[in-house]
Design a protein around this motif. Structure first.
Motif, mmCIF file in Angstrom:
data_model
loop_
_atom_site.group_PDB
_atom_site.id
_atom_site.type_symbol
_atom_site.label_atom_id
_atom_site.label_comp_id
_atom_site.label_asym_id
_atom_site.label_seq_id
_atom_site.Cartn_x
_atom_site.Cartn_y
_atom_site.Cartn_z
ATOM 1 N N SER A 1 -0.918 7.801 5.809
ATOM 2 C CA SER A 1 -1.799 6.627 5.965
ATOM 3 C C SER A 1 -2.219 6.425 7.425
ATOM 4 O O SER A 1 -3.299 5.929 7.706
ATOM 5 N N LEU B 1 -2.534 -3.987 12.633
ATOM 6 C CA LEU B 1 -1.184 -4.087 12.050
ATOM 7 C C LEU B 1 -0.515 -2.718 11.919
ATOM 8 O O LEU B 1 0.701 -2.597 12.115
ATOM 9 N N PHE C 1 -2.997 -7.874 17.460
ATOM 10 C CA PHE C 1 -1.790 -7.697 16.646
ATOM 11 C C PHE C 1 -1.123 -9.048 16.399
ATOM 12 O O PHE C 1 -0.725 -9.376 15.272
ATOM 13 N N LEU D 1 6.698 1.552 16.620
ATOM 14 C CA LEU D 1 8.160 1.415 16.619
ATOM 15 C C LEU D 1 8.762 2.376 15.606
ATOM 16 O O LEU D 1 8.128 2.699 14.599
ATOM 17 N N GLY D 2 9.986 2.821 15.853
ATOM 18 C CA GLY D 2 10.672 3.693 14.909
ATOM 19 C C GLY D 2 10.491 5.148 15.288
ATOM 20 O O GLY D 2 10.002 5.469 16.371
ATOM 21 N N SER D 3 10.886 5.978 14.365
ATOM 22 C CA SER D 3 11.041 7.399 14.712
ATOM 23 C C SER D 3 9.921 8.273 14.179
ATOM 24 O O SER D 3 10.152 9.376 13.719
ATOM 25 N N LYS D 4 8.712 7.761 14.219
ATOM 26 C CA LYS D 4 7.600 8.531 13.659
ATOM 27 C C LYS D 4 6.828 9.318 14.722
ATOM 28 O O LYS D 4 5.760 9.868 14.458
ATOM 29 N N LEU E 1 -6.800 2.107 1.668
ATOM 30 C CA LEU E 1 -6.073 1.174 2.546
ATOM 31 C C LEU E 1 -6.938 -0.048 2.840
ATOM 32 O O LEU E 1 -6.468 -1.190 2.791
ATOM 33 N N PRO F 1 0.824 -1.215 0.000
ATOM 34 C CA PRO F 1 0.000 0.000 0.000
ATOM 35 C C PRO F 1 0.858 1.265 0.000
ATOM 36 O O PRO F 1 1.884 1.316 0.677
ATOM 37 N N GLU F 2 0.441 2.250 -0.776
ATOM 38 C CA GLU F 2 1.138 3.546 -0.795
ATOM 39 C C GLU F 2 0.783 4.305 0.479
ATOM 40 O O GLU F 2 -0.363 4.241 0.936
ATOM 41 N N ALA G 1 2.035 -1.288 14.394
ATOM 42 C CA ALA G 1 3.489 -1.548 14.357
ATOM 43 C C ALA G 1 4.263 -0.248 14.173
ATOM 44 O O ALA G 1 5.444 -0.168 14.515
HETATM 45 C C1 HEM Z 1 -1.111 0.239 6.406
HETATM 46 C C2 HEM Z 1 -0.270 0.268 5.400
HETATM 47 C C3 HEM Z 1 1.179 0.672 5.596
HETATM 48 C C4 HEM Z 1 1.809 1.693 4.969
HETATM 49 C C5 HEM Z 1 1.220 2.614 3.910
HETATM 50 C C6 HEM Z 1 3.180 1.723 5.486
HETATM 51 C C7 HEM Z 1 4.144 2.597 5.084
HETATM 52 C C8 HEM Z 1 5.378 2.750 5.694
HETATM 53 C C9 HEM Z 1 6.413 3.673 5.275
HETATM 54 C C10 HEM Z 1 6.328 4.580 4.045
HETATM 55 C C11 HEM Z 1 7.434 3.573 6.150
HETATM 56 C C12 HEM Z 1 8.776 4.341 6.123
HETATM 57 C C13 HEM Z 1 8.645 5.564 6.997
HETATM 58 C C14 HEM Z 1 9.900 6.425 6.978
HETATM 59 O O1 HEM Z 1 10.857 6.090 7.655
HETATM 60 O O2 HEM Z 1 9.893 7.426 6.300
HETATM 61 C C15 HEM Z 1 7.064 2.574 7.137
HETATM 62 C C16 HEM Z 1 7.838 2.208 8.210
HETATM 63 C C17 HEM Z 1 7.568 1.143 9.019
HETATM 64 N N1 HEM Z 1 6.516 0.264 8.912
HETATM 65 FE FE1 HEM Z 1 4.908 0.520 7.707
HETATM 66 N N2 HEM Z 1 3.326 0.723 6.415
HETATM 67 C C18 HEM Z 1 2.139 0.042 6.507
HETATM 68 C C19 HEM Z 1 1.889 -1.072 7.284
HETATM 69 C C20 HEM Z 1 2.829 -1.670 8.112
HETATM 70 C C21 HEM Z 1 2.676 -2.969 8.734
HETATM 71 C C22 HEM Z 1 1.490 -3.911 8.490
HETATM 72 C C23 HEM Z 1 3.778 -3.174 9.507
HETATM 73 C C24 HEM Z 1 4.159 -4.371 10.348
HETATM 74 C C25 HEM Z 1 3.288 -5.246 10.833
HETATM 75 C C26 HEM Z 1 4.612 -1.991 9.395
HETATM 76 C C27 HEM Z 1 5.794 -1.768 10.081
HETATM 77 C C28 HEM Z 1 6.632 -0.681 9.891
HETATM 78 C C29 HEM Z 1 7.800 -0.385 10.715
HETATM 79 C C30 HEM Z 1 8.280 -1.177 11.936
HETATM 80 C C31 HEM Z 1 8.392 0.761 10.168
HETATM 81 C C32 HEM Z 1 9.652 1.474 10.644
HETATM 82 C C33 HEM Z 1 9.253 2.746 11.336
HETATM 83 C C34 HEM Z 1 10.435 3.688 11.538
HETATM 84 O O3 HEM Z 1 11.557 3.242 11.706
HETATM 85 O O4 HEM Z 1 10.181 4.899 11.518
HETATM 86 N N3 HEM Z 1 4.015 -1.121 8.514
HETATM 87 N N4 HEM Z 1 5.812 2.085 6.825
#
Ligand code: HEM
Length: 173
Positions: free
Chosen positions: A128, A84, A156, A90-93, A67, A58-59, A87
Motif C-alpha cells: 500500500s 496519515l 499529519f 515508525l517501526g521496522s519497515k 485506498l 484497508p487491506e 506514520a
Molecule cells: C493506508 C492504509 C494503511 C494500511 C493498508 C496499513 C497497513 C499496515 C500493516 C499491514 C501493518 C503491519 C506491518 C508489519 O509489521 O508487517 C502496519 C503497521 C503500522 N501502521 Fe499502518 N496501515 C495503514 C495506515 C496507517 C495509519 C493511518 C496509521 C497511523 C496514523 C498507521 C500506523 C502504523 C504503524 C505505526 C505501524 C507499525 C509499523 C511497524 O512497527 O513496522 N498505519 N500498517
C-alpha cells in the motif's frame, strides 16, 4: 498492550477512562516522544460494546484507487491518506530510524529503487505504501512532504485528530 493496560489501571483509579481515549492519547504521545509534532487529543470517547465488522480497515494489498476509495468512504481526502500513511515512518519497515517520526517515509518512497535505511529491515514498506507513488495525485503530496517536513507535521497533526475523532460517541467527562 501491557504498557497501556498498566497506564489505564492507574488512570482508572483516579478517573475511569475508555480504551478509545487511552489508545488515541498513546498514539499522540508516541509520535511526540519520537520527535514528531505535539498533538492535542480531546477526551471523552465511549468504548464500543461490539467489534467492528470485518473489512473496515484497508487491506495492505489495495492499489491507490482502492485506498483512496476506502479513505473517502470515511470522509478522508487523498491528502489526508498520504499524510496519515506517513506514520509508517515508525517501526521496522525501512523508512529511516524505526523510532524517529520524520518525513523519511516520503524521501525513501521517492528513491528508485527505494533502499532500506536505519534498521535491520531488508523489506521497505507495504504494497500500500508503494501503491501511493504510482498515483499522480498521491505523488504530488509525497513530493511536498519529502520537501517540507513542517508541512507534513502540520497536515499529519490535523489528520490524526480527525482520525481519532471519527465515528466517536462522546461522553461528557
Ligand atoms: C493506508 C492504509 C494503511 C494500511 C493498508 C496499513 C497497513 C499496515 C500493516 C499491514 C501493518 C503491519 C506491518 C508489519 O509489521 O508487517 C502496519 C503497521 C503500522 N501502521 Fe499502518 N496501515 C495503514 C495506515 C496507517 C495509519 C493511518 C496509521 C497511523 C496514523 C498507521 C500506523 C502504523 C504503524 C505505526 C505501524 C507499525 C509499523 C511497524 O512497527 O513496522 N498505519 N500498517
Amino acid at each position: 498492550m501491557i504498557v497501556l493496560q498498566k497506564a489505564k489501571t492507574q488512570i482508572d483509579a483516579i478517573h475511569p477512562v475508555s480504551w478509545a481515549d487511552v489508545i488515541a492519547v498513546a498514539g499522540a504521545e508516541a509520535i511526540e516522544v519520537c520527535g514528531g509534532p505535539t498533538i492535542q487529543v480531546s477526551l471523552g470517547r465511549h468504548d464500543s460494546l461490539g467489534a467492528d465488522p470485518e473489512g473496515k480497515l484497508p487491506e495492505e494489498t489495495l492499489d491507490a484507487s482502492g485506498l483512496k476509495r476506502c479513505f473517502q468512504k470515511k470522509g478522508f481526502s487523498t491528502q489526508e491518506l498520504v499524510a496519515l500513511s506517513g506514520a509508517h515512518t515508525l517501526g521496522s519497515k525501512g523508512f529511516g530510524s524505526p523510532t524517529s517520526f520524520d518525513n523519511s517515509y516520503y524521501k525513501v518512497l521517492l528513491e528508485k529503487p527505494p533502499t532500506p535505511s536505519g534498521g535491520m529491515s531488508t523489506m521497505i514498506g507495504l504494497p500500500s505504501d508503494h501503491a501511493l507513488v504510482e498515483d499522480d495525485e498521491c505523488l504530488r503530496w509525497i513530493k511536498k512532504y519529502a520537501d517540507d517536513e513542517n508541512m507534513f507535521f502540520e497536515d499529519f497533526k490535523n489528520a490524526y485528530v480527525k482520525l481519532v475523532n471519527s465515528g466517536v460517541k462522546w461522553s461528557s467527562l
